[in-house]
Structures are given as C-alpha cells and as structure tokens.
Design an enzyme around this catalytic site. Structure first.
Site, mmCIF file in Angstrom:
data_model
loop_
_atom_site.group_PDB
_atom_site.id
_atom_site.type_symbol
_atom_site.label_atom_id
_atom_site.label_comp_id
_atom_site.label_asym_id
_atom_site.label_seq_id
_atom_site.Cartn_x
_atom_site.Cartn_y
_atom_site.Cartn_z
ATOM 1 N N HIS A 112 -6.946 31.703 -43.428
ATOM 2 C CA HIS A 112 -7.040 32.345 -44.738
ATOM 3 C C HIS A 112 -8.031 33.489 -44.623
ATOM 4 C CE1 HIS A 112 -10.345 29.464 -44.701
ATOM 5 N NE2 HIS A 112 -10.839 29.909 -45.849
ATOM 6 N N ASP A 116 -15.897 34.409 -43.910
ATOM 7 C CA ASP A 116 -16.590 33.636 -42.860
ATOM 8 C C ASP A 116 -15.614 33.138 -41.795
ATOM 9 O OD1 ASP A 116 -15.973 32.081 -45.331
ATOM 10 O OD2 ASP A 116 -16.383 30.385 -44.005
ATOM 11 N N ASP A 233 -9.170 25.434 -44.144
ATOM 12 C CA ASP A 233 -9.963 24.978 -45.292
ATOM 13 C C ASP A 233 -9.026 24.402 -46.341
ATOM 14 O OD1 ASP A 233 -12.136 26.011 -44.002
ATOM 15 O OD2 ASP A 233 -12.796 27.292 -45.659
HETATM 16 ZN ZN LIG Z 1 -14.436 27.973 -44.617
HETATM 17 ZN ZN LIG Z 2 -12.407 29.040 -47.132
#
Ligand SMILES: [Zn+2]
Ligand SMILES: [Zn+2]
Length: 359
Positions: A112, A116, A233
């Site tokens: 995604h 980060d 995530d």
């Molecule tokens: Zn993450």
């Molecule tokens: Zn994320």
C-alpha cells in the site's frame, strides 16, 4: 605482600596493558576490516541457501522510532529469483548487511502507499543501479498510485543520478538504469486474487486486505510446491484468511493493544494529546497478535511469523508477549521476527531458521 601493594601493582599492569593495546587498537581494527571486507564482498546470502522459498526479514519495524528495526521490508528468494515486498526506511541498508545484492532484485511489490512502506525505495533503487550497473530501472509493482510515487522519487533523485554518471562514467552507472519504473494494478475489490507474476516457476498474486481508509493488498508467493503469504498492513481480514489457506508460512503484521495502551496513556499524561490520539486511531486498522493467530489457525498455515511489530520493542522480552498472545489462538509455531532473520522453506519440506546480519 601487603594487599594494598598488590592492588597497586595489578592496577599499574592493567594501565600499561591498556596503553599498549590502545596504541595497536587502530592497527588491529584495520586488519579485522581487511578480513571482514573480503568475506563480506563474496558472501552472498543466496549462495548459502538450499533450493526453495526463503523469507528474508529486512525490516520488522513500524513508523515508530526503533534503532533495532528498519521500516517495513520483506524479501523472498524463490529459487534464484529475488523479490522485495515494501521498502521502508533502512531497507537497503539491512538487505546489504544480510548479504543481499540489490542488483539482483527482480521487482519490488508495494502492499500500500503509506509512506513508511516506501520511504526506503529511493536508496534501494540507487543500490540496485550502483551494485549491478543496471541497464533498466528497478521495477516497482503496486496498487494504483505507485506510478505517481515512482515519478516523484525519480524527479527528486534526477540531479543526483546525473552526478553519479558524470563521476563514474556511463559503463558503471548507465543512465538508463537509474531510478524506478512502475507498473500499477487496480487492487481487487474483494477476496478474489489477481496474478501479477507467473514466470520461472514463481507465481505471485495480490488480494485485498482491510486497512481502510488506505487501499491495501497482501501477497501470496508460490514456488516448487511451497508458499508464503504476506499480510501487509491489515486489521483481521477474511480475505487474508481465504488467500492464506494451506500456505506453509503466514507473515502477519501485529499490534499489541496492551503495549499500545501503555504508549497512548504515557503520551496523554505527558500533555501530548495528539500523539495519544494517533495511538488510539491505529488500533482499528491493524491486527492484534490474537487476530494474527486466529487467521493462521483458520487458514491452516504451517507457521506464523509476526512482523511490523507495534508499538516499538526497545526491551528484548517484549517480543515474547506478541508470541504468547498469538499462541492463544494458533496451535502451530509462532515466531516474532527480528531484522536479519531468515526462514527457509526447502523444496524437501520443513522449516529452517537462521540469522544473517553482519556487524
Ligand atoms: Zn505499516
Ligand atoms: Zn499502513
């Protein structure tokens, strides 16, 4: 001999030894560097591993500061083909310290577009270019928007790329090999996976996970009858459970609500209400260790590896709380991963764990 005299003599001897050792310390360190450099340059991780599918943990951290963990990065060696999944801050450095040559990377897949998960991409592209004298940019494959990220990074690094070629020459730093080339895909809306790579016996497919409002996918990687599934995530996800069915290894993110609450209340009590609010908000789009364990159990995977540990784990024993909580839901092996860890799935079956981090 009186005790006081003896202590004085011992102290004098230690001081003399210390002064002598200090004089030679630089020389000893230089000799050690000679040996380490020779070994390091020729010690490629891939050459030490058996034919199979290998899970390489090149970044087990999160956006929270933690000196011992790079930002999210996971690599898979399938036979002799190397793929990277996400490249957070420190990814290129950690891969290099593990003996992985960035010039060997076939492609980087993004789960995604949270920064980060890609803020280590530009250093990785530079390493791919420099260490392999690449003729093509590093290939980036990601959900819609990945091309915009690649274009932005390429623009930011364009001046640097020009300097590198001017200094080392076009044979060492071919202009055509700088930066990133992007291939986007429309993320699936439901659990039905899409195949993104099917070559040389390696099959990689993407499927939707639940990280709303962020659009996010997980990946399933198959080679020689072995399989690894990466959650990216996500909160607890039925789509992930479906796509992880029967996999040998599930690599799942984990946020410990109990440890997170300690961080949240410390922030609020210190008058940092905004930081406290962030610790509160992240609970709804990440999975607890118990969630990860439940997904692993329901999907019937062979083993569970926890990564993207939240919050940070500066005290070594903290990782055992992640493993313990996941084990309340999953009967198989559970490991909380550290940077430098490798889980090998040889074609002959089973798991082999090793640790690879120089210096
Ligand atoms: Zn993450
Ligand atoms: Zn994320």
């Amino acid at each position: 001999m009186k005790r006081g005299v003896m202590i004085a003599l011992v102290l004098a001897a230690l001081a003399a030894f210390g002064a002598g050792a200090f004089a030679y310390r630089g020389e000893i360190a230089t000799r050690l560097l000679e040996r380490a450099a020779a070994g390091g340059m020729s010690d490629a991780l891939a050459e030490r591993l058996p034919d199979g599918l290998h899970a390489i943990f090149c970044g087990t951290g999160s956006p929270l500061p933690d000196r011992s963990r790079a930002g999210p990065c996971f690599a898979v060696l399938a036979g002799d083909k190397l793929f990277v999944f996400d490249a957070g801050e420190g990814a290129a450095e950690t891969l290099a310290l593990m003996g992985v040559n960035a010039g060997d990377i076939e492609a980087v897949f993004l789960t995604h577009l949270h920064s980060d998960h890609f803020d280590g991409l530009a250093p990785l592209a530079l390493q791919h270019w420099a260490t392999g004298s690449a003729q093509q940019p590093l290939q980036l494959i990601g959900p819609t928007g990945a091309a915009r990220v690649a274009a932005g990074l390429n623009e930011a690094y364009a001046i640097d790329a020009g300097y590198r070629t001017a200094h080392h020459g076009p044979e060492i730093m071919p202009p055509a090999g700088a930066g990133l080339s992007a291939r986007e895909f429309a993320p699936p809306l439901a659990a039905e996976p899409i195949v993104l790579h099917d070559r040389d016996g390696v099959r990689i497919s993407a499927f939707r996970v639940d990280h709303a409002p962020t659009v996010a996918v997980g990946y399933r990687i198959e080679y020689g009858g072995r399989s690894i599934v990466v959650s990216g995530d996500t909160a607890r996800s039925d789509s992930l459970t479906q796509n992880a069915r029967g996999a040998d290894l599930l690599v799942h993110e984990a946020l410990s609500p109990r440890l997170n609450e300690i961080m949240r209340s410390a922030a609020v009590e210190s008058g940092r209400a905004n930081v406290g609010a962030i610790f509160h908000d992240i609970l709804d789009y990440h999975a607890s260790p118990e969630d990860a364990g439940a997904v692993a159990q329901e999907a019937g995977v062979g083993a569970l590896a926890l990564t993207h540990l939240l919050p940070q784990t500066p005290i070594p024993g903290l990782v055992s709380t992640f493993e313990r909580d996941a084990r309340t839901r999953f009967d198989g092996p559970v490991w909380a991963m550290r940077d430098g860890d490798v889980i090998s799935l040889p074609l002959t079956g089973g798991f082999e764990r090793s640790r690879r981090l120089r210096f």
